[in-house]
Design an enzyme around this catalytic site. Structure first.
Site, PDB file in Angstrom:
ATOM      1  N   HIS A   1      58.854  33.728 101.628  1.00  0.00           N
ATOM      2  CA  HIS A   1      57.703  33.624 102.536  1.00  0.00           C
ATOM      3  C   HIS A   1      56.460  34.105 101.796  1.00  0.00           C
ATOM      4  O   HIS A   1      56.479  35.127 101.109  1.00  0.00           O
ATOM      5  CB  HIS A   1      57.962  34.465 103.785  1.00  0.00           C
ATOM      6  CG  HIS A   1      56.761  34.594 104.654  1.00  0.00           C
ATOM      7  ND1 HIS A   1      55.947  33.526 104.960  1.00  0.00           N
ATOM      8  CD2 HIS A   1      56.210  35.669 105.293  1.00  0.00           C
ATOM      9  CE1 HIS A   1      54.953  33.933 105.734  1.00  0.00           C
ATOM     10  NE2 HIS A   1      55.091  35.234 105.945  1.00  0.00           N
TER      11      HIS A   1
ATOM     12  N   ASN B   1      48.602  33.025 104.018  1.00  0.00           N
ATOM     13  CA  ASN B   1      49.862  33.111 104.760  1.00  0.00           C
ATOM     14  C   ASN B   1      49.836  32.077 105.888  1.00  0.00           C
ATOM     15  O   ASN B   1      49.084  32.217 106.844  1.00  0.00           O
ATOM     16  CB  ASN B   1      50.016  34.531 105.325  1.00  0.00           C
ATOM     17  CG  ASN B   1      51.290  34.706 106.130  1.00  0.00           C
ATOM     18  OD1 ASN B   1      51.948  33.740 106.493  1.00  0.00           O
ATOM     19  ND2 ASN B   1      51.627  35.953 106.424  1.00  0.00           N
TER      20      ASN B   1
ATOM     21  N   CYS C   1      57.334  33.703 110.908  1.00  0.00           N
ATOM     22  CA  CYS C   1      57.304  33.256 109.504  1.00  0.00           C
ATOM     23  C   CYS C   1      58.697  32.962 108.939  1.00  0.00           C
ATOM     24  O   CYS C   1      58.815  32.348 107.884  1.00  0.00           O
ATOM     25  CB  CYS C   1      56.599  34.281 108.639  1.00  0.00           C
ATOM     26  SG  CYS C   1      54.989  34.741 109.278  1.00  0.00           S
TER      27      CYS C   1
HETATM   28  O1  UT7 Z   1      53.894  37.050 107.759  1.00  0.00           O
HETATM   29  C1  UT7 Z   1      53.951  38.440 107.865  1.00  0.00           C
HETATM   30  C2  UT7 Z   1      52.599  38.941 108.054  1.00  0.00           C
HETATM   31  N1  UT7 Z   1      52.109  40.123 107.546  1.00  0.00           N
HETATM   32  C3  UT7 Z   1      52.312  40.715 106.345  1.00  0.00           C
HETATM   33  O2  UT7 Z   1      53.133  40.391 105.561  1.00  0.00           O
HETATM   34  C4  UT7 Z   1      51.390  41.839 106.041  1.00  0.00           C
HETATM   35  C5  UT7 Z   1      52.028  42.947 105.274  1.00  0.00           C
HETATM   36  N2  UT7 Z   1      51.042  43.912 104.845  1.00  0.00           N
HETATM   37  C6  UT7 Z   1      50.183  43.672 103.827  1.00  0.00           C
HETATM   38  O3  UT7 Z   1      50.198  42.591 103.231  1.00  0.00           O
HETATM   39  C7  UT7 Z   1      49.252  44.772 103.400  1.00  0.00           C
HETATM   40  O4  UT7 Z   1      49.602  45.957 104.073  1.00  0.00           O
HETATM   41  C8  UT7 Z   1      47.753  44.445 103.660  1.00  0.00           C
HETATM   42  C9  UT7 Z   1      47.288  43.344 102.707  1.00  0.00           C
HETATM   43  C10 UT7 Z   1      47.554  44.018 105.109  1.00  0.00           C
HETATM   44  C11 UT7 Z   1      46.914  45.683 103.400  1.00  0.00           C
HETATM   45  O5  UT7 Z   1      47.133  46.156 102.070  1.00  0.00           O
HETATM   46  P1  UT7 Z   1      47.434  47.705 101.804  1.00  0.00           P
HETATM   47  O6  UT7 Z   1      47.537  47.877 100.355  1.00  0.00           O
HETATM   48  O7  UT7 Z   1      48.626  48.081 102.639  1.00  0.00           O
HETATM   49  O8  UT7 Z   1      46.121  48.386 102.300  1.00  0.00           O
HETATM   50  P2  UT7 Z   1      45.932  49.528 103.397  1.00  0.00           P
HETATM   51  O9  UT7 Z   1      46.236  48.984 104.753  1.00  0.00           O
HETATM   52  O10 UT7 Z   1      46.657  50.751 102.936  1.00  0.00           O
HETATM   53  O11 UT7 Z   1      44.404  49.805 103.278  1.00  0.00           O
HETATM   54  C12 UT7 Z   1      43.828  50.414 102.116  1.00  0.00           C
HETATM   55  C13 UT7 Z   1      42.345  50.537 102.342  1.00  0.00           C
HETATM   56  C14 UT7 Z   1      41.997  51.148 103.676  1.00  0.00           C
HETATM   57  O12 UT7 Z   1      40.840  51.956 103.485  1.00  0.00           O
HETATM   58  P3  UT7 Z   1      40.968  53.545 103.303  1.00  0.00           P
HETATM   59  O13 UT7 Z   1      41.641  54.035 104.548  1.00  0.00           O
HETATM   60  O14 UT7 Z   1      41.800  53.745 102.071  1.00  0.00           O
HETATM   61  O15 UT7 Z   1      39.549  53.973 103.157  1.00  0.00           O
HETATM   62  C15 UT7 Z   1      41.649  49.970 104.548  1.00  0.00           C
HETATM   63  O16 UT7 Z   1      40.750  50.296 105.596  1.00  0.00           O
HETATM   64  O17 UT7 Z   1      41.760  49.230 102.350  1.00  0.00           O
HETATM   65  C16 UT7 Z   1      40.994  49.047 103.548  1.00  0.00           C
HETATM   66  N3  UT7 Z   1      41.063  47.635 103.933  1.00  0.00           N
HETATM   67  C17 UT7 Z   1      40.252  46.728 103.371  1.00  0.00           C
HETATM   68  N4  UT7 Z   1      39.269  46.821 102.456  1.00  0.00           N
HETATM   69  C18 UT7 Z   1      38.657  45.689 102.089  1.00  0.00           C
HETATM   70  C19 UT7 Z   1      41.899  47.036 104.797  1.00  0.00           C
HETATM   71  N5  UT7 Z   1      41.644  45.713 104.822  1.00  0.00           N
HETATM   72  C20 UT7 Z   1      40.633  45.499 103.955  1.00  0.00           C
HETATM   73  C21 UT7 Z   1      39.941  44.342 103.543  1.00  0.00           C
HETATM   74  N6  UT7 Z   1      38.957  44.486 102.612  1.00  0.00           N
HETATM   75  N7  UT7 Z   1      40.223  43.110 104.016  1.00  0.00           N
END
Ligand code: UT7
Length: 317
Positions: free
Chosen positions: A240, A270, A116
């Site tokens: 980005h 993204n 990216c």
């Molecule tokens: O180009 C570079 C590429 N990547 C990035 O920049 C990604 C960087 N990371 C992020 O953008 C974020 O970490 C995410 C958007 C991927 C995730 O957001 P988060 O606020 O960090 O969520 P989390 O991983 O802490 O998950 C919170 C909860 C979890 O459930 P529990 O354990 O609290 O019960 C996940 O299982 O949300 C759940 N979860 C979802 N729920 C609904 C994870 N993905 C999803 C989803 N829909 N798509």
């Protein structure tokens, strides 16, 4: 990393264009097959919909045609094509080969893969080519992440999509637009975000998020310092487009108000290499950038890589 060497031949962007596939995939569409919701995706990422479809070459050809038309440069005048992509259409040859042929370019063409951050890397390389004699360079950032996304994995499927953005860079008489640049890599973070050949993207989202803010801010600060300007002088930051919360956190730490950030991720998702040029083209077409404005490009990505550039729009002749 350095400020642009005094005396190096400068360059300015004279044309720009973008391309998105016609197929729109909304959060509601994803929620039909994944355990997710429109509310969760918007709140956690800022993404409402994304575009999916086309090959990396097809999207590149479309955005490049627009950039060439805008600059008024004939394809025969282009001295080099630098295509940033992490999703080439083939392992060999580089996707730039097909793009070069379709655009009737008569120059060298190669791909750059810094995930990216790739567009900033490609733009930096293009400035280097101009410094050593090239006159006109076509720089494209394109990715078709939908082809390496596991559509059953809600951790990644809600984020990634397809798109392309391109610019024409031309040599100019004065010092040009690029005041300073920075490219970084930390290969020890490889396992946080990867896709094996023929496989799908795997991502440790939380850790990528944490590092993303840190390395974006670090890279941007290096470029600002090398350029001898402060964040408050930046008229537009083009980050980005991975997650609106990453952009907000990075802007806050840099001291740049969100009103000065270019964002398109709400409707693009993204798009990796395409995300910075898509946001830049959107801001340019909206008339948000004026001659003399300071523009900060800053990206991060798999690798993990980071890259930033401080441009004085229009350069100075
Ligand atoms: O180009 C570079 C590429 N990547 C990035 O920049 C990604 C960087 N990371 C992020 O953008 C974020 O970490 C995410 C958007 C991927 C995730 O957001 P988060 O606020 O960090 O969520 P989390 O991983 O802490 O998950 C919170 C909860 C979890 O459930 P529990 O354990 O609290 O019960 C996940 O299982 O949300 C759940 N979860 C979802 N729920 C609904 C994870 N993905 C999803 C989803 N829909 N798509």
């Amino acid at each position: 990393m350095p400020a642009t060497s005094p005396g190096a031949r400068g360059a300015t962007i004279t044309g720009w264009g973008s391309a998105l596939p016609s197929k729109v995939v909304t959060n509601a569409d994803l929620a039909r097959t994944l355990d997710t919701s429109d509310e969760w995706i918007k709140e956690r990422s800022g993404i409402a919909e994304r575009r999916v479809g086309g090959s990396t070459a097809e999207l590149s050809i479309e955005s490049a045609r627009r950039a060439l038309a805008k600059s008024g440069v004939d394809p025969s005048e282009i001295d080099a094509l630098v295509l940033s992509t992490t999703t080439p259409d083939r392992t060999v040859p580089a996707t730039s080969a097909r793009v070069q042929n379709a655009l009737a370019l008569t120059c060298g063409a190669f791909d750059v893969n810094a995930a990216c951050s790739g567009f900033v890397y490609a733009l930096t390389v293009a400035h280097g080519l101009i410094a050593i004699g090239a006159r006109k360079v076509l720089v494209i950032g394109t990715d078709t992440l939908s082809r390496i996304t596991d559509w059953t994995d809600r951790n990644t499927a809600v984020l990634f999509a397809d798109g392309s953005g391109a610019v024409v860079l031309e040599a100019c008489d004065g010092p040009g637009q690029l005041l300073a640049w920075d490219i970084d890599s930390d290969g020890s973070a490889e396992e946080l975000l990867y896709s094996d050949i023929g496989g799908h993207i795997h991502m440790e989202g939380k850790e990528v998020f944490r590092r993303a803010v840190r390395i974006m801010v670090d890279s941007a600060q290096k470029s600002l310092t090398a350029a001898g300007v402060s964040a408050e002088n930046i008229s537009l930051v083009v980050p980005h487009q991975a997650n609106i919360r990453i952009i907000e956190a990075a802007c806050e730490r840099l001291g740049i108000p969100m009103e000065r950030a270019a964002t398109v991720l709400r409707y693009t998702g993204n798009t990796s290499s395409a995300s910075i040029p898509l946001a830049l083209v959107d801001a340019l077409d909206a008339g948000r950038v004026h001659a003399g404005d300071l523009v900060l490009l800053v990206g991060f990505g798999a690798g993990m890589t980071a890259g930033s550039a401080v441009l004085r729009w229009g350069g100075s002749t």
